[in-house]
Design a protein around this motif. Structure first.
Motif, mmCIF file in Angstrom:
data_model
loop_
_atom_site.group_PDB
_atom_site.id
_atom_site.type_symbol
_atom_site.label_atom_id
_atom_site.label_comp_id
_atom_site.label_asym_id
_atom_site.label_seq_id
_atom_site.Cartn_x
_atom_site.Cartn_y
_atom_site.Cartn_z
ATOM 1 N N UNK A 174 0.829 -1.198 0.000
ATOM 2 C CA UNK A 174 0.000 0.000 0.000
ATOM 3 C C UNK A 174 0.865 1.251 0.000
ATOM 4 N N UNK A 175 0.512 2.189 -0.880
ATOM 5 C CA UNK A 175 1.174 3.481 -0.979
ATOM 6 C C UNK A 175 0.132 4.585 -0.802
ATOM 7 N N UNK A 176 0.541 5.698 -0.212
ATOM 8 C CA UNK A 176 -0.369 6.825 0.001
ATOM 9 C C UNK A 176 0.364 8.127 -0.297
ATOM 10 N N UNK A 177 -0.346 9.051 -0.935
ATOM 11 C CA UNK A 177 0.238 10.336 -1.300
ATOM 12 C C UNK A 177 -0.071 11.379 -0.240
ATOM 13 N N UNK A 178 0.969 12.114 0.153
ATOM 14 C CA UNK A 178 0.839 13.193 1.124
ATOM 15 C C UNK A 178 1.638 14.387 0.620
ATOM 16 N N UNK A 179 0.939 15.510 0.432
ATOM 17 C CA UNK A 179 1.566 16.754 -0.007
ATOM 18 C C UNK A 179 2.450 16.547 -1.235
ATOM 19 N N UNK A 180 1.924 15.794 -2.190
ATOM 20 C CA UNK A 180 2.598 15.620 -3.469
ATOM 21 C C UNK A 180 3.613 14.494 -3.521
ATOM 22 N N UNK A 181 3.927 13.867 -2.393
ATOM 23 C CA UNK A 181 4.881 12.763 -2.358
ATOM 24 C C UNK A 181 4.151 11.467 -2.011
ATOM 25 N N UNK A 182 4.417 10.411 -2.781
ATOM 26 C CA UNK A 182 3.783 9.117 -2.542
ATOM 27 C C UNK A 182 4.734 8.227 -1.755
ATOM 28 N N UNK A 183 4.252 7.758 -0.594
ATOM 29 C CA UNK A 183 5.061 6.958 0.317
ATOM 30 C C UNK A 183 4.529 5.531 0.395
ATOM 31 N N UNK A 184 5.433 4.560 0.462
ATOM 32 C CA UNK A 184 5.020 3.239 0.917
ATOM 33 C C UNK A 184 4.585 3.397 2.361
ATOM 34 N N UNK A 185 3.522 2.687 2.767
ATOM 35 C CA UNK A 185 2.864 3.065 4.013
ATOM 36 C C UNK A 185 3.755 2.904 5.243
ATOM 37 N N UNK A 186 4.663 1.952 5.216
ATOM 38 C CA UNK A 186 5.537 1.806 6.378
ATOM 39 C C UNK A 186 6.593 2.910 6.459
ATOM 40 N N UNK A 187 6.633 3.787 5.445
ATOM 41 C CA UNK A 187 7.525 4.949 5.463
ATOM 42 C C UNK A 187 6.734 6.257 5.430
ATOM 43 N N UNK A 188 5.429 6.153 5.536
ATOM 44 C CA UNK A 188 4.568 7.333 5.534
ATOM 45 C C UNK A 188 4.816 8.129 6.822
ATOM 46 N N UNK A 189 5.046 9.448 6.723
ATOM 47 C CA UNK A 189 5.431 10.211 7.921
ATOM 48 C C UNK A 189 4.376 10.244 9.015
ATOM 49 N N UNK A 190 3.104 10.056 8.653
ATOM 50 C CA UNK A 190 2.044 10.050 9.663
ATOM 51 C C UNK A 190 1.649 8.636 10.054
ATOM 52 N N UNK A 191 1.296 7.816 9.058
ATOM 53 C CA UNK A 191 0.726 6.509 9.369
ATOM 54 C C UNK A 191 1.759 5.544 9.971
ATOM 55 N N UNK A 195 3.799 6.352 12.093
ATOM 56 C CA UNK A 195 3.985 6.793 13.477
ATOM 57 C C UNK A 195 2.656 6.907 14.223
ATOM 58 N N UNK A 196 1.603 6.294 13.690
ATOM 59 C CA UNK A 196 0.276 6.426 14.312
ATOM 60 C C UNK A 196 0.350 5.985 15.779
ATOM 61 N N UNK A 197 -0.221 6.804 16.707
ATOM 62 C CA UNK A 197 -0.060 6.494 18.132
ATOM 63 C C UNK A 197 -0.741 5.208 18.592
ATOM 64 N N UNK A 198 -1.765 4.745 17.874
ATOM 65 C CA UNK A 198 -2.502 3.551 18.296
ATOM 66 C C UNK A 198 -2.246 2.369 17.373
ATOM 67 N N UNK A 199 -2.306 2.606 16.075
ATOM 68 C CA UNK A 199 -2.152 1.519 15.109
ATOM 69 C C UNK A 199 -1.106 1.898 14.054
#
Length: 466
Positions: A138-155, A157-161
């Motif tokens: 899974x990949x997700x785009x944030x502010x124009x950059x597409x991240x693999x989810x385990x490198x996504x700056x928010x997800x 580091x999600x505090x619960x999951x």
């Protein structure tokens, strides 16, 4: 086939309004219930083709899901829809002990016994914040950059999951013992319809759960067609059960349009501006903070909730009455009233409130419920005392508490405001609130405009698509 195309359970409140919006904008008239409905509850709504329940299982333990979901799934089964969807977030964040998607699938299969469970997570329609699945990752785009989810700056580091594994098949295998397969991009991108169906049958033969790759809208359409044609061929009395993000809803609705199952809708028009609205904000996100700042600079009158006192049983009533009086004064003066519990994640009020809970020997995890109850009572009192008929609630948890205090049991889509957080018409069991216009937004949701103007857009009547 049934006139009702889809029934769904949303694993959180704002995720449920996301489905309501995506289906409605694509020509599928939808009603979202805030409690388990009976088929008779649909009688007051016209030409409904999809029905949903706004749930809270995303924050539940597996045992709590075991208490909540069977009855909800049975309620949806009674509608005789072709597909029942357990709607999950397009970031698929979940864990074995919190919001377990695997546990939801296990329960769903006990109720529906589907020949397989399609899991559609890719949602390229969400561009510029698209979600893409490639070889199961899974990949997700944030502010124009597409991240693999385990490198996504928010997800990541999600505090619960936190999503530390982007391979969805690996991630889900930690939550269920059922066999998991993948229809990968080589099939979805390259094969003609017959070969694609054969590939799906091959994967289904060995796997009960099947993920689908998807990188673009053509892939999305193919997946929608593939799943719907499976329903038509299968001929089962029970619906096909799926666990999927709004990517499934976009995929199916586009196929339904292509085949004439539903009509391509006209773009919704603005609900029109009103002089005043009431905003109840319970989110501490930076995005929501900026929206509060914008509103206070653009004619809204701010009322800071004394959260430290609101969570104290000995002081809550006085603090609540003070907030109500301040909001009514602002409305009498001709302003829109914006009540807020925090102004961003660094607001000192958050720590002061948590400190008070510790002094009262109250579990900090109860903060959301304690404040949400107070916010619901405050909102109800303000609306009962005024002629204001449009309201916005900010924060997913806050929305889940405020709406029941208004006796709202269902929502219909009116017009977009921000992605997944439309302006809706409420059906309430209390006549004074029946027909209320209400927007329920997640803390991170914003409009497509350049400014942090979500609350102003609600007051203006929404942001119709161009």
């Amino acid at each position: 086939m049934s006139d009702l195309l889809l029934a769904f359970y949303g694993d959180d409140f704002t995720g449920s309004t996301d489905v309501l919006e995506s289906l409605s904008l694509n020509g599928v008239p939808t009603v979202l219930f805030l409690e388990s409905p009976d088929p008779e509850d649909l009688e007051r709504f016209d030409e409904v083709r999809a029905v949903g329940i706004a749930g809270t299982s995303r924050s539940m333990t597996p045992d709590e899901m075991g208490e909540e979901l069977p009855a909800a799934f049975e309620a949806l089964r009674a509608f005789d829809a072709e597909i029942v969807q357990y709607k999950v977030c397009s970031t698929f964040d979940s864990a074995p002990d919190t919001g377990s998607i695997g546990r939801a699938i296990d329960i769903g299969q006990e109720v529906f016994g589907s020949p397989f469970v399609p899991v559609v997570v890719a949602a390229p329609s969400l561009e510029p914040r698209g979600r893409y699945v490639l070889f199961g990752n899974l990949f997700a785009t944030l502010e124009g950059t597409t991240y693999r989810l385990d490198r996504h700056p928010t997800m990541s580091q999600h505090p619960v999951t936190p999503m530390t594994e982007a391979d969805l098949t690996e991630h889900l295998s930690e939550q269920t013992d059922r066999e998991i397969g993948l229809l990968d991009v080589r099939s979805v991108d390259g094969n003609a319809d017959a070969a694609l169906r054969d590939d799906l049958e091959t994967v289904v033969a060995d796997n009960e759960i099947v993920f689908f790759d998807g990188l673009n809208r053509d892939h999305q359409r193919k997946v929608g067609r593939l799943i719907w044609e499976y329903c038509e061929r299968d001929g089962r009395a029970d619906p096909l059960f799926s666990a999927a993000s709004s990517g499934l809803n976009y995929a199916l609705s586009r196929h339904w349009q292509d085949t004439g199952v539903v009509s391509v809708p006209e773009a919704p028009e603005s609900a029109g501006p009103v002089d005043q609205i009431v905003v109840m904000s319970g989110s501490a996100s930076p995005v929501n903070r900026d929206q509060i700042d914008w509103a206070l600079e653009n004619g809204f009158e701010g009322v800071r909730l004394d959260t430290r006192r609101l969570v104290d049983p000995d002081e809550a009533e006085d603090a609540r009455e003070e907030a109500i009086d301040a909001a009514l004064t602002a409305i009498d003066d001709g302003a829109s009233s914006l009540l807020y519990s925090a102004r961003g994640p660094d607001d000192p009020a958050i720590e002061r409130t948590n400190q008070r809970l510790r002094e009262l020997d109250v579990d900090g995890e109860r903060l959301g419920a304690l404040l949400g109850t107070q916010q619901g009572e405050i909102t109800r009192a303000i609306l009962e005392a005024t002629a204001v008929d449009r309201v916005c609630v900010a924060g997913g948890d806050t929305s889940g508490h405020v709406a029941p205090h208004l006796d709202v049991f269902a929502l219909e889509f009116l017009v977009p405001v921000g992605p997944g957080s439309p302006l809706c018409r409420a059906a309430s069991r209390t006549q004074a609130f029946d027909g209320l216009e209400i927007a329920l937004k997640g803390g991170q949701v914003q409009t497509t405009n350049d400014e942090a103007d979500f609350f102003g857009a609600v007051r203006a009547g929404g942001v119709p698509p161009e």
